[in-house]
Design an enzyme around this catalytic site. Structure first.
Site, short mmCIF file in Angstrom:
data_model
loop_
_atom_site.label_atom_id
_atom_site.label_comp_id
_atom_site.label_asym_id
_atom_site.label_seq_id
_atom_site.Cartn_x
_atom_site.Cartn_y
_atom_site.Cartn_z
N ASN A 42 0.85 -1.20 0.00
CA ASN A 42 0.00 0.00 0.00
C ASN A 42 0.88 1.25 0.00
O ASN A 42 1.95 1.29 0.62
CB ASN A 42 -0.98 0.00 1.17
CG ASN A 42 -0.35 -0.20 2.53
OD1 ASN A 42 0.65 -0.89 2.67
ND2 ASN A 42 -0.94 0.41 3.55
N ILE A 43 0.41 2.25 -0.73
CA ILE A 43 1.16 3.50 -0.89
C ILE A 43 0.21 4.65 -0.58
O ILE A 43 -0.73 4.92 -1.34
CB ILE A 43 1.72 3.62 -2.33
CG1 ILE A 43 2.59 2.40 -2.68
CG2 ILE A 43 2.51 4.92 -2.49
CD1 ILE A 43 2.97 2.30 -4.16
N GLU A 44 0.43 5.28 0.57
CA GLU A 44 -0.51 6.31 1.03
C GLU A 44 -0.09 7.69 0.53
O GLU A 44 0.94 7.86 -0.10
CB GLU A 44 -0.59 6.27 2.56
CG GLU A 44 -1.14 4.94 3.04
CD GLU A 44 -1.39 4.88 4.53
OE1 GLU A 44 -0.89 5.74 5.28
OE2 GLU A 44 -2.10 3.93 4.95
N CYS A 53 -4.05 0.63 -2.56
CA CYS A 53 -3.87 -0.56 -1.74
C CYS A 53 -2.82 -1.49 -2.36
O CYS A 53 -2.53 -1.42 -3.57
CB CYS A 53 -5.18 -1.34 -1.64
SG CYS A 53 -6.48 -0.50 -0.73
N GLU A 55 -3.03 -4.61 -3.09
CA GLU A 55 -3.57 -5.48 -4.14
C GLU A 55 -3.59 -4.76 -5.49
O GLU A 55 -3.21 -5.33 -6.52
CB GLU A 55 -5.02 -5.90 -3.81
CG GLU A 55 -5.16 -6.68 -2.52
CD GLU A 55 -5.43 -5.81 -1.30
OE1 GLU A 55 -4.80 -4.73 -1.18
OE2 GLU A 55 -6.25 -6.21 -0.48
N CYS A 85 -10.22 -4.73 0.62
CA CYS A 85 -11.31 -3.75 0.72
C CYS A 85 -12.26 -3.92 -0.46
O CYS A 85 -11.98 -4.66 -1.41
CB CYS A 85 -10.73 -2.33 0.77
SG CYS A 85 -10.18 -1.71 -0.84
N CYS A 88 -10.80 -3.06 -3.91
CA CYS A 88 -9.88 -4.10 -4.39
C CYS A 88 -10.64 -5.35 -4.82
O CYS A 88 -10.24 -6.01 -5.79
CB CYS A 88 -8.83 -4.42 -3.33
SG CYS A 88 -7.61 -3.09 -3.17
N1 THU Z 1 -5.20 -1.40 2.54
C1 THU Z 1 -4.67 -2.24 1.61
O1 THU Z 1 -3.53 -2.04 1.15
N2 THU Z 1 -5.42 -3.28 1.18
C2 THU Z 1 -6.67 -3.55 1.64
O2 THU Z 1 -7.38 -4.35 1.04
C3 THU Z 1 -7.14 -2.90 2.86
C4 THU Z 1 -6.53 -1.56 3.09
C5 THU Z 1 -4.40 -0.26 3.00
C6 THU Z 1 -4.92 1.08 2.57
C7 THU Z 1 -4.34 1.98 3.63
O3 THU Z 1 -3.03 2.36 3.23
C8 THU Z 1 -4.23 1.12 4.85
O4 THU Z 1 -4.37 -0.23 4.41
C9 THU Z 1 -5.30 1.38 5.90
O5 THU Z 1 -6.56 1.39 5.34
#
Ligand code: THU
Length: 131
Positions: A42-44, A53, A55, A85, A88
């Site tokens: 995941n890259i915020e 996310c 995935e 999520c 995804c």
């Molecule tokens: N996140 C994912 O990378 N995959 C998911 O299916 C659930 C959420 C990440 C997004 C965000 O960076 C962090 O988890 C918290 O929501």
């Protein structure tokens, strides 16, 4: 199904997570229909909504390399079992068929396996548009 290898890739990419806001790290490994592996994390973003996310990072790598069918996708994260999520699930659906395996892994020995119809029942897909 190479769970051990896929878990190791996902776990390695989980360490690369850029998640200074949530501090929640997720890693993913996609195996495509030709047996090629792609990792993702995941890259915020400070503006939050551009966050991608793990995935979708891995799936974007697969598609941009020229393959459009996921054989297996394995997800691991900071929860005991990290489920994809809703967004995804929709993107996994786009690049899956009925044989695609979705593995939610606590570690290489403890994991749960699903099909997309389990995680996204009655989903919307391209067939709905092709009327
Ligand atoms: N996140 C994912 O990378 N995959 C998911 O299916 C659930 C959420 C990440 C997004 C965000 O960076 C962090 O988890 C918290 O929501």
């Amino acid at each position: 199904m190479e769970i051990k290898k896929m878990y190791e890739i996902a776990h390695e990419y989980q360490q690369r997570s850029y998640s200074p806001y949530s501090k929640y790290k997720v890693g993913c490994c996609v195996k495509d229909s030709n047996g090629k592996f792609y990792g993702g994390c995941n890259i915020e973003n400070a503006s939050y909504s551009p966050t991608i996310c793990a995935e979708r990072t891995a799936i974007s790598k697969m598609v941009s390399e020229g393959n459009q069918l996921i054989d297996t996708i394995l997800i691991t994260g900071d929860s005991e079992f990290t489920y994809p999520c809703g967004v995804c699930r929709q993107v996994i659906s786009e690049f899956s068929d009925e044989n695609t395996k979705i593995i939610i892994a606590k570690n290489e020995n403890e994991y749960r396996e699903y099909k997309i119809k389990d995680l996204l029942p009655h989903g919307f897909n391209g067939d709905d548009i092709d009327v």
